[in-house]
Design a protein around this motif. Structure first.
Motif, PDB file in Angstrom:
ATOM      1  N   SER A 438     -12.886 -12.316   3.718  1.00 19.95           N
ATOM      2  CA  SER A 438     -12.508 -11.091   3.008  1.00 19.95           C
ATOM      3  C   SER A 438     -13.295 -10.906   1.720  1.00 19.95           C
ATOM      4  N   LYS A 439     -13.971 -12.053   1.251  1.00 17.53           N
ATOM      5  CA  LYS A 439     -14.770 -11.943   0.020  1.00 17.53           C
ATOM      6  C   LYS A 439     -15.954 -10.989   0.204  1.00 17.53           C
ATOM      7  N   THR A 440     -16.475 -11.018   1.416  1.00 16.81           N
ATOM      8  CA  THR A 440     -17.682 -10.193   1.673  1.00 16.81           C
ATOM      9  C   THR A 440     -17.340  -8.757   2.073  1.00 16.81           C
ATOM     10  N   LYS A 441     -16.089  -8.521   2.352  1.00 16.47           N
ATOM     11  CA  LYS A 441     -15.684  -7.162   2.757  1.00 16.47           C
ATOM     12  C   LYS A 441     -15.433  -6.260   1.533  1.00 16.47           C
ATOM     13  N   THR A 442     -15.521  -4.936   1.805  1.00 19.66           N
ATOM     14  CA  THR A 442     -15.261  -3.948   0.733  1.00 19.66           C
ATOM     15  C   THR A 442     -13.770  -3.883   0.473  1.00 19.66           C
ATOM     16  N   LYS A 443     -13.412  -3.922  -0.801  1.00 20.19           N
ATOM     17  CA  LYS A 443     -12.004  -3.948  -1.172  1.00 20.19           C
ATOM     18  C   LYS A 443     -11.638  -2.619  -1.862  1.00 20.19           C
ATOM     19  N   SER A 444     -10.354  -2.272  -1.670  1.00 15.41           N
ATOM     20  CA  SER A 444      -9.830  -1.038  -2.279  1.00 15.41           C
ATOM     21  C   SER A 444      -8.422  -1.308  -2.763  1.00 15.41           C
ATOM     22  N   GLN A 445      -7.915  -0.345  -3.581  1.00 16.29           N
ATOM     23  CA  GLN A 445      -6.567  -0.501  -4.116  1.00 16.29           C
ATOM     24  C   GLN A 445      -5.572   0.232  -3.219  1.00 16.29           C
ATOM     25  N   CYS A 446      -4.371  -0.367  -3.138  1.00 15.17           N
ATOM     26  CA  CYS A 446      -3.275   0.287  -2.432  1.00 15.17           C
ATOM     27  C   CYS A 446      -2.779   1.433  -3.318  1.00 15.17           C
ATOM     28  N   SER A 459      -5.691  -0.196   6.335  1.00 13.12           N
ATOM     29  CA  SER A 459      -6.001   0.766   7.407  1.00 13.12           C
ATOM     30  C   SER A 459      -4.853   1.777   7.642  1.00 13.12           C
ATOM     31  N   ASN A 460      -3.673   1.460   7.105  1.00 18.56           N
ATOM     32  CA  ASN A 460      -2.520   2.363   7.303  1.00 18.56           C
ATOM     33  C   ASN A 460      -2.553   3.512   6.255  1.00 18.56           C
ATOM     34  N   GLU A 461      -2.097   4.722   6.679  1.00 12.54           N
ATOM     35  CA  GLU A 461      -2.064   5.884   5.788  1.00 12.54           C
ATOM     36  C   GLU A 461      -0.687   6.546   5.877  1.00 12.54           C
ATOM     37  N   LEU A 462      -0.179   6.953   4.706  1.00 16.77           N
ATOM     38  CA  LEU A 462       1.099   7.658   4.623  1.00 16.77           C
ATOM     39  C   LEU A 462       1.043   8.616   3.434  1.00 16.77           C
ATOM     40  N   PRO A 463       1.737   9.762   3.514  1.00 14.54           N
ATOM     41  CA  PRO A 463       1.821  10.630   2.322  1.00 14.54           C
ATOM     42  C   PRO A 463       2.815  10.025   1.331  1.00 14.54           C
ATOM     43  N   LEU A 464       2.489  10.062   0.095  1.00 11.66           N
ATOM     44  CA  LEU A 464       3.325   9.501  -0.956  1.00 11.66           C
ATOM     45  C   LEU A 464       4.149  10.610  -1.616  1.00 11.66           C
ATOM     46  N   PRO A 465       5.233  10.264  -2.295  1.00  9.55           N
ATOM     47  CA  PRO A 465       6.038  11.298  -2.968  1.00  9.55           C
ATOM     48  C   PRO A 465       5.259  12.070  -4.012  1.00  9.55           C
ATOM     49  N   SER A 466       4.237  11.363  -4.572  1.00  9.00           N
ATOM     50  CA  SER A 466       3.472  12.010  -5.634  1.00  9.00           C
ATOM     51  C   SER A 466       2.356  12.883  -5.090  1.00  9.00           C
ATOM     52  N   ILE A 468       1.013  15.101  -1.362  1.00  9.52           N
ATOM     53  CA  ILE A 468       1.362  15.520  -0.017  1.00  9.52           C
ATOM     54  C   ILE A 468       0.335  15.058   0.992  1.00  9.52           C
ATOM     55  N   TYR A 469      -0.837  14.587   0.509  1.00  4.88           N
ATOM     56  CA  TYR A 469      -1.879  14.140   1.424  1.00  4.88           C
ATOM     57  C   TYR A 469      -1.712  12.640   1.708  1.00  4.88           C
ATOM     58  N   PRO A 470      -2.083  12.246   2.902  1.00  8.41           N
ATOM     59  CA  PRO A 470      -1.965  10.787   3.227  1.00  8.41           C
ATOM     60  C   PRO A 470      -2.897   9.931   2.365  1.00  8.41           C
ATOM     61  N   GLU A 471      -2.396   8.763   1.994  1.00  2.00           N
ATOM     62  CA  GLU A 471      -3.166   7.807   1.178  1.00  2.00           C
ATOM     63  C   GLU A 471      -3.149   6.426   1.892  1.00  2.00           C
ATOM     64  N   HIS A 472      -4.219   5.663   1.557  1.00  6.01           N
ATOM     65  CA  HIS A 472      -4.293   4.301   2.141  1.00  6.01           C
ATOM     66  C   HIS A 472      -3.323   3.357   1.416  1.00  6.01           C
ATOM     67  N   VAL A 473      -2.462   2.756   2.184  1.00  7.52           N
ATOM     68  CA  VAL A 473      -1.486   1.777   1.624  1.00  7.52           C
ATOM     69  C   VAL A 473      -1.602   0.450   2.400  1.00  7.52           C
ATOM     70  N   CYS A 474      -1.120  -0.635   1.744  1.00  8.09           N
ATOM     71  CA  CYS A 474      -1.139  -1.965   2.400  1.00  8.09           C
ATOM     72  C   CYS A 474      -0.026  -2.045   3.437  1.00  8.09           C
ATOM     73  N   CYS A 477       3.585  -2.131   1.869  1.00 12.53           N
ATOM     74  CA  CYS A 477       4.072  -0.850   1.384  1.00 12.53           C
ATOM     75  C   CYS A 477       4.311   0.127   2.539  1.00 12.53           C
ATOM     76  N   TYR A 478       3.455  -0.023   3.575  1.00 12.92           N
ATOM     77  CA  TYR A 478       3.588   0.854   4.734  1.00 12.92           C
ATOM     78  C   TYR A 478       4.950   0.620   5.386  1.00 12.92           C
ATOM     79  N   THR A 479       5.359  -0.638   5.528  1.00 15.32           N
ATOM     80  CA  THR A 479       6.652  -0.950   6.159  1.00 15.32           C
ATOM     81  C   THR A 479       7.802  -0.452   5.299  1.00 15.32           C
ATOM     82  N   GLN A 480       7.714  -0.685   3.962  1.00 20.28           N
ATOM     83  CA  GLN A 480       8.784  -0.253   3.060  1.00 20.28           C
ATOM     84  C   GLN A 480       8.943   1.285   3.047  1.00 20.28           C
ATOM     85  N   LEU A 481       7.782   1.984   3.059  1.00 17.79           N
ATOM     86  CA  LEU A 481       7.839   3.454   3.002  1.00 17.79           C
ATOM     87  C   LEU A 481       8.439   4.011   4.289  1.00 17.79           C
TER      88      LEU A 481
END
Length: 490
Positions: A438-446, A459-466, A468-474, A477-481
């Motif tokens: 994972s060190k060599t892979k591109t990293k992003s923030q949830c 790789s999972n996407e969901l719209p957040l309360p803040s 209306i467009y889908p955002e990348h989440v871990c 967070c995907y399970t909790q949402l």
């Protein structure tokens, strides 16, 4: 000791026999574990050996009935030197069946052993050689140091309890012959034990001892044969003297008859011739008186000759009895001599086999010594190598110490840098999968928790309360949402 002196050899042999007898008696009695009686064979042999020791070198006392050797006179000295021994002497003299000094001496030995005083009494008389010289020759066992040694050995018999009944036992006529076979050891198992060399030496010593016994027994047989021959000659001489005495008695009886006839004839002639001359009568009376005196003398001589004849007959009977006893002893000695010769042959055969075993053992020992020498050389070589290795290790430790002293600071700084880099590399890991690739892979923030994750974990996407467009989440967070959206009202 002169090795050629037969008396000294006899003393040494008797002392060795006494040692063996006393040792064997003590060991067998302790193993038996009970009070000994008169039928116990080792005890009987001990008394026979002691009797031979006490008889050695006795002075001969000549009597009318022949030569007499008895150690009873020497034992009677104990009563004079030790008053408490008087009880034993009195008891011996009161025994009804004893008629000879030899029987009294044997009874004294038995009583002293039962009282556990035999050693003390023997030491008492041995210390008074001035009194013993009356009974023993100067080179006798009791007068030499062997007697003191035997007296010291007798102390060990104090641990033995004996109850010997002497009433009814014929101590006067017993034939004391040493049974040498009781003291010969069986060397058959000597080659099977771990102490092989010691057993071989014991067998060789035993062989020499048997040869010495053979020589001693041969000398005893020859001595007894000479005594038997002398007794036969003495017997024939006494028979001739008895025949001469009988002839003399017959002659004297004829002389007495003749004197009686002559006296009666002279008396009758004196009565018939009443006118004979008074001188002739006086002469006849004088001759009669002489003839009467001669008759009395002849009768006295006849009585003396009869008494001598009876004494000679008694002496002949005793000599015949003694000769029979000596012949029995001679037969036993010859039988023992044959047994000892057979044992000697067996021991000689065992000695030969033992010598072969000893030779084989010596060869094995020589090979072992050779191997030992080789191992010793190898050990020395290994020791030299070990010392060389120790020196090299010391040099290496010194070089290491100098290296650490010279490069220690640099090594510490490099170590710190390595630790820092390792920590940094751990910070670049994905917080979700925590894998090295994972060190060599591109990293992003949830978009929800703001954690740093690799692309596969975001790789999972969901719209957040803040938004209306889908955002990348871990994944977390995907399970909790999803749970949150499923529980809220539509």
């Amino acid at each position: 000791m002169d090795p050629k002196d037969p008396i000294a050899i006899e003393r040494l042999n008797l002392m060795n026999m006494a040692k063996l007898s006393i040792k064997g008696l003590i060991e067998s009695a302790l193993n038996l574990g009970r009070t000994l009686d008169s039928d116990y064979a080792p005890l009987q042999q001990f008394f026979v050996v002691m009797e031979h020791c006490l008889k050695h070198g006795l002075k001969t006392k000549k009597t009318f009935l022949g030569q007499n050797k008895s150690f009873w006179g020497a034992l009677e000295l104990v009563e004079k030197l030790t008053p408490e021994a008087g009880e034993i002497t009195a008891s011996v003299k009161d025994l009804p069946g004893l008629k000879t000094p030899l029987g009294r001496g044997r009874a004294w030995l038995r009583l002293a052993l039962m009282q556990k005083k035999l050693s003390d009494y023997m030491k008492t008389i041995i210390n008074r050689k001035d009194l013993l010289s009356e009974f023993y020759e100067a080179n006798a066992l009791m007068m030499e140091e062997e007697g003191a040694v035997i007296a010291g050995l007798l102390v060990g018999l104090n641990v033995i309890d004996a109850n010997l009944c002497m009433k009814g036992e014929d101590l006067d006529s017993q034939v004391g012959v040493i049974d040498f076979s009781m003291y010969l050891k069986d060397g058959g198992h000597s080659t099977k034990t771990a102490e092989g060399d010691g057993q071989i030496t014991a067998i060789l010593d035993q062989k020499n001892y048997v040869e010495e016994l053979n020589r001693h027994l041969s000398a005893s047989v020859n001595n007894l044969q000479a005594k038997v021959d002398a007794m036969e000659k003495s017997n024939s001489k006494l028979t001739e003297e008895l025949a001469v005495a009988n002839n003399r008695i017959i002659t004297l009886q004829e002389d007495v008859e003749r004197v009686k006839e002559e006296s009666s004839y002279q008396l009758q002639s004196g009565r018939g011739d009443g006118s004979a001359d008074a001188l002739v009568l006086g002469e006849a009376r004088k001759q009669l008186k002489e003839e009467t005196q001669l008759r009395l003398d002849v009768e006295k001589e006849l009585e003396v000759q009869i008494g001598m004849k009876q004494e000679m007959e008694l002496s002949m009977k005793m000599m015949e009895k003694d000769m029979c006893e000596k012949q029995d002893a001679l037969v036993e000695l010859r039988q023992q001599l044959e047994d000892l010769r057979a044992l000697n042959q067996q021991l000689a055969h065992k000695s030969q086999s033992s010598e072969a075993d000893a030779k084989q053992k010596s060869e094995v020992i020589s090979r072992l010594e050779e191997k030992t020498n080789q191992m010793a050389g190898t050990i020395k070589l290994l020791e030299s190598r070990w010392r060389q290795a120790e020196k090299e290790r010391a040099v290496a430790e010194e070089a290491n110490r100098l290296f650490k002293q010279e490069f220690g600071d640099k090594i510490e700084s490099l170590q710190l840098e390595v630790d820092r880099l390792q920590k940094h590399s751990q910070d670049d890991l994905c917080t979700q999968c925590d894998q090295e690739e994972s060190k060599t892979k591109t990293k992003s923030q949830c978009a929800n928790c703001r954690g740093v994750f690799c692309e596969s974990c975001l790789s999972n996407e969901l719209p957040l309360p803040s938004c209306i467009y889908p955002e990348h989440v871990c994944a977390t967070c995907y399970t909790q949402l999803l749970l949150q959206y499923g529980s809220s009202p539509s």
